[in-house]
Design a protein around this motif. Structure first.
Motif, mmCIF file in Angstrom:
data_model
loop_
_atom_site.group_PDB
_atom_site.id
_atom_site.type_symbol
_atom_site.label_atom_id
_atom_site.label_comp_id
_atom_site.label_asym_id
_atom_site.label_seq_id
_atom_site.Cartn_x
_atom_site.Cartn_y
_atom_site.Cartn_z
ATOM 1 N N ALA A 4 0.849 -1.188 0.000
ATOM 2 C CA ALA A 4 0.000 0.000 0.000
ATOM 3 C C ALA A 4 0.883 1.236 0.000
ATOM 4 O O ALA A 4 1.890 1.303 0.721
ATOM 5 N N LEU A 5 0.515 2.225 -0.830
ATOM 6 C CA LEU A 5 1.218 3.510 -0.860
ATOM 7 C C LEU A 5 0.523 4.450 0.103
ATOM 8 O O LEU A 5 -0.618 4.856 -0.109
ATOM 9 N N ASP A 6 1.220 4.792 1.191
ATOM 10 C CA ASP A 6 0.632 5.582 2.275
ATOM 11 C C ASP A 6 0.823 7.077 2.014
ATOM 12 O O ASP A 6 1.772 7.499 1.344
ATOM 13 N N ASP A 7 -0.094 7.893 2.533
ATOM 14 C CA ASP A 7 -0.008 9.360 2.488
ATOM 15 C C ASP A 7 0.142 9.887 1.070
ATOM 16 O O ASP A 7 0.872 10.855 0.820
ATOM 17 N N PHE A 8 -0.528 9.249 0.101
ATOM 18 C CA PHE A 8 -0.414 9.728 -1.271
ATOM 19 C C PHE A 8 -1.012 11.130 -1.370
ATOM 20 O O PHE A 8 -2.097 11.410 -0.860
ATOM 21 N N GLY A 9 -0.262 12.005 -2.062
ATOM 22 C CA GLY A 9 -0.703 13.388 -2.172
ATOM 23 C C GLY A 9 0.216 14.328 -1.440
ATOM 24 O O GLY A 9 0.132 15.544 -1.608
ATOM 25 N N THR A 10 1.097 13.809 -0.590
ATOM 26 C CA THR A 10 2.101 14.629 0.078
ATOM 27 C C THR A 10 3.424 14.428 -0.644
ATOM 28 O O THR A 10 3.572 13.564 -1.500
ATOM 29 N N GLY A 11 4.430 15.159 -0.299
ATOM 30 C CA GLY A 11 5.746 14.968 -0.898
ATOM 31 C C GLY A 11 5.721 15.282 -2.378
ATOM 32 O O GLY A 11 5.162 16.276 -2.837
ATOM 33 N N TYR A 12 6.330 14.376 -3.187
ATOM 34 C CA TYR A 12 6.465 14.614 -4.623
ATOM 35 C C TYR A 12 5.206 14.240 -5.397
ATOM 36 O O TYR A 12 4.977 14.712 -6.492
ATOM 37 N N SER A 13 4.376 13.354 -4.853
ATOM 38 C CA SER A 13 3.070 12.998 -5.418
ATOM 39 C C SER A 13 3.147 12.689 -6.908
ATOM 40 O O SER A 13 2.399 13.232 -7.716
ATOM 41 N N SER A 14 4.068 11.844 -7.289
ATOM 42 C CA SER A 14 4.200 11.501 -8.702
ATOM 43 C C SER A 14 3.222 10.383 -9.054
ATOM 44 O O SER A 14 3.237 9.304 -8.459
ATOM 45 N N LEU A 15 2.370 10.642 -10.062
ATOM 46 C CA LEU A 15 1.408 9.630 -10.498
ATOM 47 C C LEU A 15 2.093 8.445 -11.162
ATOM 48 O O LEU A 15 1.507 7.369 -11.273
ATOM 49 N N SER A 16 3.373 8.660 -11.584
ATOM 50 C CA SER A 16 4.090 7.560 -12.245
ATOM 51 C C SER A 16 4.317 6.391 -11.288
ATOM 52 O O SER A 16 4.469 5.245 -11.719
ATOM 53 N N TYR A 17 4.337 6.661 -9.977
ATOM 54 C CA TYR A 17 4.527 5.584 -9.010
ATOM 55 C C TYR A 17 3.402 4.564 -9.099
ATOM 56 O O TYR A 17 3.613 3.362 -8.874
ATOM 57 N N LEU A 18 2.202 5.026 -9.386
ATOM 58 C CA LEU A 18 1.048 4.128 -9.415
ATOM 59 C C LEU A 18 1.183 3.068 -10.497
ATOM 60 O O LEU A 18 0.636 1.969 -10.375
ATOM 61 N N GLN A 19 1.911 3.415 -11.553
ATOM 62 C CA GLN A 19 2.080 2.462 -12.653
ATOM 63 C C GLN A 19 3.395 1.704 -12.557
ATOM 64 O O GLN A 19 3.488 0.556 -12.952
ATOM 65 N N ALA A 20 4.450 2.358 -12.011
ATOM 66 C CA ALA A 20 5.792 1.771 -12.053
ATOM 67 C C ALA A 20 6.017 0.719 -10.979
ATOM 68 O O ALA A 20 6.845 -0.177 -11.154
ATOM 69 N N PHE A 21 5.275 0.780 -9.862
ATOM 70 C CA PHE A 21 5.555 -0.122 -8.748
ATOM 71 C C PHE A 21 4.365 -1.063 -8.523
ATOM 72 O O PHE A 21 3.212 -0.702 -8.793
#
Length: 779
Positions: free
Chosen positions: A661-678
């Motif tokens: 699970a990706l926690d606290d999405f929307g903080t930090g760098y908030s790259s949407l590419s993470y959702l597809q790459a990992f």
């Protein structure tokens, strides 16, 4: 048993000595010619006196043998080289023995014939005297060859004694008997002379060999060596001594006074002119007193010599001369490396401390000084992304900019890594202004773009400042206070400077106490796990419970995770704490209903320093929990570091059946590419997306867009921080949001309470509406 044959007697001698004894046989042809002529003439006289033609024949044979031996001696003398082996020398010795023995045998036969074929006493006397004289000559010429002496003695003695005995006369017989001890004495005298000669020759040979070896060793020494007697006169020196002091090689200097020798060194021009007078005086003084301390002298070519004086038991002194240029250069390099940074050339901590202590030693008369602790911001990212060689080049450029930013009277040092320290001399009454101005100039200078190996690099700098004497009077105290001020500068957003304030010390003491308490808490088992449910919007039941760390301190009460977890991460203890949390959470989950999972947060430090895959396997195996009931929560920070390694680890966990699970999405760098790459299973949208979602259509569109994109990529969506019924109603209307979490349903509660809650849900005694109402009333 087969016995090894003994070596021939001639091979028991060293080859060169044996060759010398053979050469001695052939050395003097004149004595051979004189003896041959004398014996031939004597034989002719006996023929003329007696008229016996056999005696004439003996005279002719003696003459022929003498000529043959003379020719053989000329052949030995005319050879190109000495015999090179025992065999070659032995062949020449045997030839001499054969020639000499033949000659003596003919002499003996001649003497025998004079006694047996004539009765003339004169003839007897001539032959007897000649042969006897020839035998006496054996001891003087041929004693070096024992085999030759024995052969000649037998060849002469047997015919002479036989001839005397055949006279059948008592006086002749008596004379024959006297010859026996005479010939034996010749044998013994020859043997003794040969022994004396061989001992002398061998001793001389050994002395010459030892002298040659000593001379070779002496002249191959890396040091110069010279010996002076008790009168300070030259005895011996090696070639290295001449070379080092500039003396002509190969000159005979035995008996030369030391002072004259030094004057010769001066005339050579090898010694440095300013050092010549001192060198001569010091050398003579050292030689007279035989000082033990080395004497150093500089040569004109820049090299440095060191002379050591060592007394001898018999008086006098041995002087060793060593070229210490390389040694002194190496010592200087070692000293430089011990005091200066090898990468940037700046003074290191040791050198900085020494110079600072020297400045502080002036006491009240010394002007105030500022210590500026400079630390680069984001330097680690440069090392990680561009490599250490690029990072090293950046540090060198930073050092150069710091040199240009300060005055000549100020000091710049590097303490290691990306930490630099500046020691600034301040004007009286303008201490804070001067220090602040320099700090701002340093930050501005170091923040400009760097061009390193074709890369455009931007790094910032933070500066902590302490000032003498108000912030300390010792180097350690001032450095510690500047470091604390630097810590405050970094905490305040970096790229700024901060002066030391005394409350920083209080906070630093509190932090050190907290660090010690964290270690003790881990050792004593003070940490606890609480669990916050994640509720499914469709069923109203908790499907997952997030494990959250709590620390009930025995004296300070409950300490917030936001206070101690960052400290534990900096200390590296988060690895051990995280491993404990994972094991405890898996163990607790086995006590829950089978359709409820547990979610555990893993720190970026754990991914960097620990084997996460092995850690998870061990926790699952120890607890017996099914992998599908474990959910690992990570933040975007984990995905930023070493992407390929992180991706491999996450994929292995997914292969095991563990959900990510990706926690606290929307903080930090908030790259949407993470959702597809990992390989993510779930996205937890941060509570910040809920701000104004009840009334702000744009906020709702943003939340809906992220949620629907996640669902379309095959992930479930959880929204964190739900605290009101209005927020819950908005989320319930959005089909892409499957789960919610927040205080509206439950805070994090101990393990015993979470078990009761889960049991109540399964028994139908608790629903999402009931929970929401209860928590709203409680609020």
């Amino acid at each position: 048993m087969r016995l090894r044959p003994s070596r021939p007697s001639h091979e028991k001698l060293p080859l060169d000595i044996y060759v010398s004894t053979v050469e001695a046989l052939y050395s003097d042809a004149r004595s051979l010619y004189a003896g041959s002529i004398s014996a031939s003439v004597a034989a002719l006289v006996t023929w003329w006196k007696s008229g016996d033609w056999t005696l004439l024949a003996c005279a002719m044979v003696l003459a022929l043998i003498g000529l043959a031996r003379g020719r053989d001696m000329r052949g030995f003398a005319d050879r190109a080289d000495k015999p090179a082996s025992y065999e070659a020398a032995r062949r020449w010795e045997v030839r001499y023995i054969i020639g000499s023995a033949t000659y003596v045998a003919v002499l003996g036969i001649w003497c025998f014939l004079t006694f047996t074929r004539t009765a003339d006493a004169v003839v007897h006397l001539i032959s007897f005297s000649v042969v006897l004289a020839y035998m006496v000559g054996i001891t003087g010429r041929n004693f070096s060859s024992d085999q030759l002496v024995v052969t000649q003695t037998l060849c002469a003695a047997v015919p002479m004694i036989a001839g005397l005995l055949l006279q059948l006369d008592g006086y002749y017989a008596f004379l024959a008997l006297l010859l026996v001890p005479f010939f034996l004495s010749i044998r013994f005298i020859s043997a003794r002379l040969r022994g004396i000669l061989m001992n002398a020759v061998v001793a001389t040979h050994d002395i010459k060999l030892l002298a040659a070896q000593f001379d070779t060793a002496l002249n191959n020494m890396p040091h110069g060596l010279c010996m002076f007697d008790e009168n300070q006169k030259f005895v011996v020196a090696n070639s290295r001594f001449d070379e080092l002091l500039g003396l002509p090689a190969g000159e005979q200097r035995s008996g030369t006074p030391a002072h004259d020798l030094l004057l010769e060194c001066m005339r050579s021009g090898r010694m440095s002119p300013p050092a010549v007078g001192h060198f001569v005086a010091a050398f003579m003084e050292a030689l007279g007193a035989i000082r033990r301390e080395p004497l150093s002298v500089d040569r004109a070519d820049g090299r440095m010599l060191e002379l050591t004086f060592q007394p001898m038991e018999t008086g006098g002194c041995v002087v060793l001369v060593e070229d210490i240029t390389e040694r002194r250069s190496a010592e200087a390099r070692i000293e430089h490396l011990a005091r200066y940074d090898s990468l940037t050339g700046l003074p290191n901590r040791t050198s900085f401390t020494e110079q600072f202590e020297g400045a502080l030693a002036n006491g009240k008369n010394s002007p105030s000084r500022a210590v500026l602790f400079v630390d680069l911001d984001d330097f680690k990212q440069v090392n990680d992304t561009l490599g250490h060689s690029c990072g090293d080049a950046l540090l060198c450029e930073v050092a150069e900019r710091l040199r240009e930013a300060v005055r000549e009277m100020d000091l710049v040092a590097r303490f290691g890594g990306d930490e630099f320290v500046v020691l600034q001399t301040l004007r009286r009454g303008k201490e804070h202004k001067d220090a602040g101005t320099l700090a701002n100039r340093i930050i501005a200078t170091l923040s400009e773009i760097y061009d390193i190996d074709g890369h455009q690099i931007v790094v910032g700098a933070s500066v902590g400042i302490s000032i003498t004497p108000q912030d300390g009077v010792s180097v350690d105290q001032l450095l510690k206070n500047a470091d604390m001020a630097l810590y405050r500068a970094k905490a305040d957003g970096r790229g700024v400077s901060r002066f030391f304030e005394h409350d920083m010390d209080v906070k630093a003491q509190a932090r050190r106490a907290l660090e010690l308490d964290i270690r003790d808490a881990l050792a004593r088992g003070e940490f606890q796990l609480h669990y916050q449910p994640i509720v499914n919007l469709q069923t109203g039941r908790a499907t997952t419970c997030e494990a959250l760390l709590r620390w009930p301190h025995p004296t300070r009460g409950l300490i917030s995770p936001s206070e101690f977890i960052p400290v534990a991460e900096e200390m590296g203890l988060i690895v051990d704490i995280g491993a404990w949390v994972l094991r405890q959470a898996c163990e607790e989950c086995t006590k829950w209903p089978a359709d409820v999972s547990v979610a555990v947060n893993l720190s970026p430090i754990q991914f960097r320093r620990a084997n996460v895959e092995a850690l998870v396997r061990d926790a699952l195996a120890t607890s017996g929990l099914a992998p599908g009931r474990l959910e690992i929560e990570i933040t975007e920070t984990v995905l930023l570091q070493d992407t390929s390694a992180t991706r491999r680890t996450l994929r292995r966990l997914r292969t095991m059946g563990v959900r990510i699970a990706l926690d606290d999405f929307g903080t930090g760098y908030s790259s949407l590419s993470y959702l597809q790459a990992f390989p993510l299973s779930k996205v937890k949208i941060d509570r910040s997306f809920l701000l104004g979602v009840e009334v702000d259509r744009r906020a709702m569109k943003l939340l809906r867009g992220v949620a629907r994109l996640s669902v379309e990529l095959g992930m479930s969506v959880v929204v964190e921080g739900v605290e009101t019924q209005q927020q819950l109603a908005v989320l319930a209307a959005e089909k892409s949001v499957s789960e919610v979490q927040g205080f509206l349903f439950s805070p994090a509660i101990p393990s015993a309470e979470i078990r009761k809650r889960l049991a109540a849900e399964r028994e139908g005694l608790l629903s999402i509406q009931h929970v929401g109402a209860l928590n709203s009333n409680a609020a």
